[in-house]
Design a protein around this motif. Structure first.
Motif, PDB file in Angstrom:
ATOM      1  N   ASN B  68      -3.526   5.764  -1.354  1.00  0.00           N
ATOM      2  CA  ASN B  68      -4.321   4.970  -0.376  1.00  0.00           C
ATOM      3  C   ASN B  68      -3.699   3.419  -0.137  1.00  0.00           C
ATOM      4  N   ASP B  69      -3.115   2.970  -1.193  1.00  0.00           N
ATOM      5  CA  ASP B  69      -2.432   1.732  -0.729  1.00  0.00           C
ATOM      6  C   ASP B  69      -1.340   1.714   0.301  1.00  0.00           C
ATOM      7  N   LEU B  70      -0.844   2.870   0.317  1.00  0.00           N
ATOM      8  CA  LEU B  70       0.383   3.053   1.161  1.00  0.00           C
ATOM      9  C   LEU B  70      -0.078   3.088   2.409  1.00  0.00           C
ATOM     10  N   LEU B  71      -1.417   4.144   2.576  1.00  0.00           N
ATOM     11  CA  LEU B  71      -1.903   4.398   3.954  1.00  0.00           C
ATOM     12  C   LEU B  71      -2.275   3.164   4.677  1.00  0.00           C
ATOM     13  N   CYS B  72      -2.677   2.066   3.683  1.00  0.00           N
ATOM     14  CA  CYS B  72      -3.560   0.928   4.131  1.00  0.00           C
ATOM     15  C   CYS B  72      -2.653   0.239   5.097  1.00  0.00           C
ATOM     16  N   VAL B  73      -1.274   0.267   4.939  1.00  0.00           N
ATOM     17  CA  VAL B  73      -0.392  -0.434   5.815  1.00  0.00           C
ATOM     18  C   VAL B  73       0.400   0.301   6.773  1.00  0.00           C
ATOM     19  N   GLY B  74      -0.089   1.491   7.129  1.00  0.00           N
ATOM     20  CA  GLY B  74       0.371   2.374   8.241  1.00  0.00           C
ATOM     21  C   GLY B  74       1.638   3.213   7.730  1.00  0.00           C
ATOM     22  N   ALA B  75       1.631   3.659   6.569  1.00  0.00           N
ATOM     23  CA  ALA B  75       2.587   4.312   5.782  1.00  0.00           C
ATOM     24  C   ALA B  75       2.267   5.658   5.385  1.00  0.00           C
ATOM     25  N   LYS B  76       3.219   6.636   5.773  1.00  0.00           N
ATOM     26  CA  LYS B  76       3.020   8.085   5.087  1.00  0.00           C
ATOM     27  C   LYS B  76       3.677   7.992   3.770  1.00  0.00           C
ATOM     28  N   PRO B  77       2.537   8.313   2.757  1.00  0.00           N
ATOM     29  CA  PRO B  77       2.841   8.386   1.378  1.00  0.00           C
ATOM     30  C   PRO B  77       3.721   9.486   1.097  1.00  0.00           C
ATOM     31  N   MET B  78       5.280   8.926   0.345  1.00  0.00           N
ATOM     32  CA  MET B  78       6.020   9.843   0.189  1.00  0.00           C
ATOM     33  C   MET B  78       6.548  10.206  -1.387  1.00  0.00           C
ATOM     34  N   TYR B  79       6.733   8.938  -2.096  1.00  0.00           N
ATOM     35  CA  TYR B  79       7.078   9.048  -3.588  1.00  0.00           C
ATOM     36  C   TYR B  79       6.377   8.227  -4.578  1.00  0.00           C
ATOM     37  N   LEU B  80       6.013   8.895  -5.621  1.00  0.00           N
ATOM     38  CA  LEU B  80       5.474   7.876  -6.808  1.00  0.00           C
ATOM     39  C   LEU B  80       6.301   7.867  -8.019  1.00  0.00           C
ATOM     40  N   SER B  81       6.070   6.625  -8.765  1.00  0.00           N
ATOM     41  CA  SER B  81       6.442   6.796 -10.218  1.00  0.00           C
ATOM     42  C   SER B  81       5.268   6.788 -10.842  1.00  0.00           C
ATOM     43  N   SER B  82       5.502   7.178 -12.214  1.00  0.00           N
ATOM     44  CA  SER B  82       4.407   7.285 -13.135  1.00  0.00           C
ATOM     45  C   SER B  82       4.926   6.726 -14.494  1.00  0.00           C
ATOM     46  N   ALA B  83       4.332   5.549 -14.944  1.00  0.00           N
ATOM     47  CA  ALA B  83       4.695   5.308 -16.079  1.00  0.00           C
ATOM     48  C   ALA B  83       3.633   4.982 -17.103  1.00  0.00           C
ATOM     49  N   PHE B  84       3.669   5.612 -18.348  1.00  0.00           N
ATOM     50  CA  PHE B  84       2.426   5.786 -19.282  1.00  0.00           C
ATOM     51  C   PHE B  84       2.754   4.605 -20.310  1.00  0.00           C
ATOM     52  N   ILE B  85       1.771   3.916 -20.858  1.00  0.00           N
ATOM     53  CA  ILE B  85       1.657   3.372 -22.268  1.00  0.00           C
ATOM     54  C   ILE B  85       0.586   3.861 -22.772  1.00  0.00           C
ATOM     55  N   ASN B 130       0.744   3.276 -14.832  1.00  0.00           N
ATOM     56  CA  ASN B 130       1.201   2.458 -13.602  1.00  0.00           C
ATOM     57  C   ASN B 130       1.817   3.453 -12.761  1.00  0.00           C
ATOM     58  N   THR B 131       1.152   3.485 -11.660  1.00  0.00           N
ATOM     59  CA  THR B 131       1.958   4.092 -10.592  1.00  0.00           C
ATOM     60  C   THR B 131       2.352   3.446  -9.395  1.00  0.00           C
ATOM     61  N   SER B 132       3.624   3.486  -9.166  1.00  0.00           N
ATOM     62  CA  SER B 132       4.096   2.717  -7.830  1.00  0.00           C
ATOM     63  C   SER B 132       4.376   3.658  -6.796  1.00  0.00           C
ATOM     64  N   GLY B 133       4.411   3.056  -5.511  1.00  0.00           N
ATOM     65  CA  GLY B 133       4.713   4.373  -4.458  1.00  0.00           C
ATOM     66  C   GLY B 133       5.398   3.522  -3.489  1.00  0.00           C
ATOM     67  N   ILE B 134       6.224   4.601  -2.726  1.00  0.00           N
ATOM     68  CA  ILE B 134       6.836   4.410  -1.734  1.00  0.00           C
ATOM     69  C   ILE B 134       6.364   5.296  -0.363  1.00  0.00           C
ATOM     70  N   GLY B 135       6.157   4.666   0.640  1.00  0.00           N
ATOM     71  CA  GLY B 135       5.836   5.421   1.928  1.00  0.00           C
ATOM     72  C   GLY B 135       6.671   4.840   3.039  1.00  0.00           C
ATOM     73  N   LYS B 136       6.897   5.974   4.123  1.00  0.00           N
ATOM     74  CA  LYS B 136       7.653   5.857   5.303  1.00  0.00           C
ATOM     75  C   LYS B 136       6.505   5.091   6.232  1.00  0.00           C
ATOM     76  N   ILE B 137       7.059   4.062   6.755  1.00  0.00           N
ATOM     77  CA  ILE B 137       6.049   3.144   7.827  1.00  0.00           C
ATOM     78  C   ILE B 137       6.146   4.011   9.028  1.00  0.00           C
ATOM     79  N   ILE B 138       4.768   4.652   9.583  1.00  0.00           N
ATOM     80  CA  ILE B 138       4.639   5.141  10.788  1.00  0.00           C
ATOM     81  C   ILE B 138       4.699   4.048  11.859  1.00  0.00           C
ATOM     82  N   ARG B 139       3.808   2.988  11.573  1.00  0.00           N
ATOM     83  CA  ARG B 139       3.618   1.961  12.403  1.00  0.00           C
ATOM     84  C   ARG B 139       3.156   0.996  11.334  1.00  0.00           C
ATOM     85  N   PRO B 140       3.604  -0.170  11.515  1.00  0.00           N
ATOM     86  CA  PRO B 140       3.116  -1.377  10.504  1.00  0.00           C
ATOM     87  C   PRO B 140       1.798  -1.867  10.880  1.00  0.00           C
ATOM     88  N   ILE B 141       0.728  -1.687   9.828  1.00  0.00           N
ATOM     89  CA  ILE B 141      -0.646  -2.216   9.975  1.00  0.00           C
ATOM     90  C   ILE B 141      -0.606  -3.624   9.225  1.00  0.00           C
TER      91      ILE B 141
END
Lengths: 321, 321
Positions: B68-85, B130-141
């Motif tokens: 959802n955080d990636l969508l907020c800026v106009g990006a198509k979500p593509m990749y996630l990381s997952s880090a466990f403690i 922790n999940t970090s994510g990378i998205g492809k900007i469709i149009r920057p919002i």
């Protein structure tokens, strides 16, 4: 071995961590960063105790660790995230110091911390930083073209981080000059990535030390690794603390070193580049890839015999990163 | 206010979190994801209690939140990381369930979990992802072109996640039908990003609810926000639990909703798209941007008066994400 519950050993970065990655997370243990077209992506959570140690702190460590993971796959580190989980009652001036360390180290490496997150948990739960990172692939280095007789280089004295943390945390008062080698290796490794020298694999030998790193290098592959005791750079401090603790330096973590696998013709040229940088002054070729004993790491001892350097199973030094 | 130590309020996502970001991390509170040329990058650590809740678990939450955080800026979500403690003694079958939730939700959203990390800490320290994510900007919002009279849309009933978690964790036994709205919004939001409809800003109103979200919208800007009580979609369950707890639904977290700021001509068309998806069936225009009271959020009550919807300072519901 079969477990019902998570043990410290699952976090050792050793065999049980690999099994967890394969069986529970259904992922293939492999590179330190994912290669996604022209970008690299990596993540690391940091839970080191103590938070401040000789040679660094959790902030510096988190930035350096993630930068080094990006370099491993042939990427130029570009952007970092920083996500904090902090316990209630954590001193704000300690947080300021940690945040400053992160900024300083990011600046040194010419990377930008571009996004973050802050969570607070109850007192006693601890302090953790996750740093994820994005790099620009200069050339993908993914281990797919490792060949027999490839040379194995380590960029400096091994084992300093793990033993230094253990020494401080347990108040052992051994080897007073010893400190963590915590460092980001951009200035050392980027010139090699940007050169046309034939590098086949890189890994920063953190948890589990170079023993774990070399075992991962040949994990489920059709080749093995042999290294030579006399060629491995080890400081007197590390040698001495290693004997006193009964833990081999091969199993002690590094946070400012790289293991490089390279074509035998180019390995000496890589060594020259490494030696020209203070971070690489003790770099050495320590062994080679062999088809003689696939999936095994053999250590050639000084007095002429060989023995297995097995994948660490039991956590000897928890929470060192 | 001046503090020496971290308090729960610093993790509220409210005013103290913003101050920490500005003063300690020296960053500008802004978008949910960094916009880096043609990619978006974001990070979130998750410390929710309980780990399993009605409507989801920490694994699903972590994947949905980052998407959802990636969508907020106009990006198509593509990749996630997952880090466990993970704490020592954590049940492996619970870990399996959490890992499966993450895989399922990533698959639903057509994103790949491409890298990870595993750390183990002592028993009693907790479980965090922790999940970090990378998205492809469709149009920057990026909120730079927000105008007076822009319309404010919320994509569905507010407050469900926060109240549901509080209800379960504190065994309040209120509103038995209530469950978290935890959802990734790719199917709802991506068509809007991919359209030519004039969207100026988006944010998923998590910690601090829509009150915090709308205060962030006009934080240090030359405009304010007004919304209308009668237009805000709220379920009966949330209304009822809100009255019983004495906490307004505006301050209760959402984990499957989006606040959208759009050009007044296009807002009704956006509403039509939202209504065509079950995730957006209760979407409504709830207010507008105004120059009358910069940096303030005013709530127009049903009986004709207005009052300030202030930025939350004190943590009413800790550890809800």
């Amino acid at each position: 071995m079969k477990f019902d519950k998570i043990t410290m050993d699952h976090g050792s970065g050793g065999k049980l961590t690999l099994e967890l990655i394969e069986n529970v997370f259904r992922a293939t243990p492999g590179l330190d960063s994912a290669i996604l077209g022209d970008i690299a992506f990596t993540t690391d959570s940091h839970s080191i105790k103590p938070l401040f140690f000789k040679g660094g702190d959790i902030g510096k460590l988190s930035v350096c660790g993630t930068i080094n993971d990006l370099l491993c796959v042939g990427a130029k580190p570009m952007y970092l995230s920083s996500a904090f989980i902090m316990e209630e009652g954590f001193e704000l001036d300690e947080l300021e110091k940690i945040a400053q360390s992160m900024r300083d180290e990011a600046k040194n490496a010419n990377v930008k911390i571009v996004c973050g997150d802050t969570k607070v948990v109850e007192a006693g739960k601890g302090f953790y930083i996750n740093t994820s990172g994005i790099g620009k692939i200069i050339r993908p280095i993914d281990g797919s073209n490792i060949c027999e007789n490839d040379q194995i280089i380590v960029t400096g004295n091994i084992g300093e981080h793990g033993f230094s943390i253990l020494n401080e945390r347990e108040n052992l008062n051994l080897a007073s000059n010893l400190q963590s080698d915590c460092a980001q290796l951009t200035s050392l490794i980027l010139p090699i990535i940007e050169s046309d020298l034939d590098v086949h694999w890189m890994r920063d030998p953190t948890r589990g030390g170079i023993a774990m790193c070399l075992n991962e290098l040949c994990y489920k592959r059709d080749f093995g690794v042999e290294i030579f005791e006399e060629l491995v750079p080890i400081s007197e401090e590390v040698s001495s603390i290693s004997e006193m603790l009964g833990i081999e330096p091969y199993y002690s973590a590094n946070e400012g070193k790289m293991v490089i696998v390279a074509n035998p013709v180019d390995a000496p040229k890589i060594l020259d580049i490494l030696h020209s940088n203070p971070l690489g002054k003790n770099a050495n070729i320590i062994g080679n890839i062999t088809k003689d004993h696939p999936q095994k790491v053999l250590l050639n001892l000084n007095y002429g015999t060989k023995r297995l350097l097995s994948m660490p199973l039991v956590e000897k030094m928890p929470r060192i990163c």
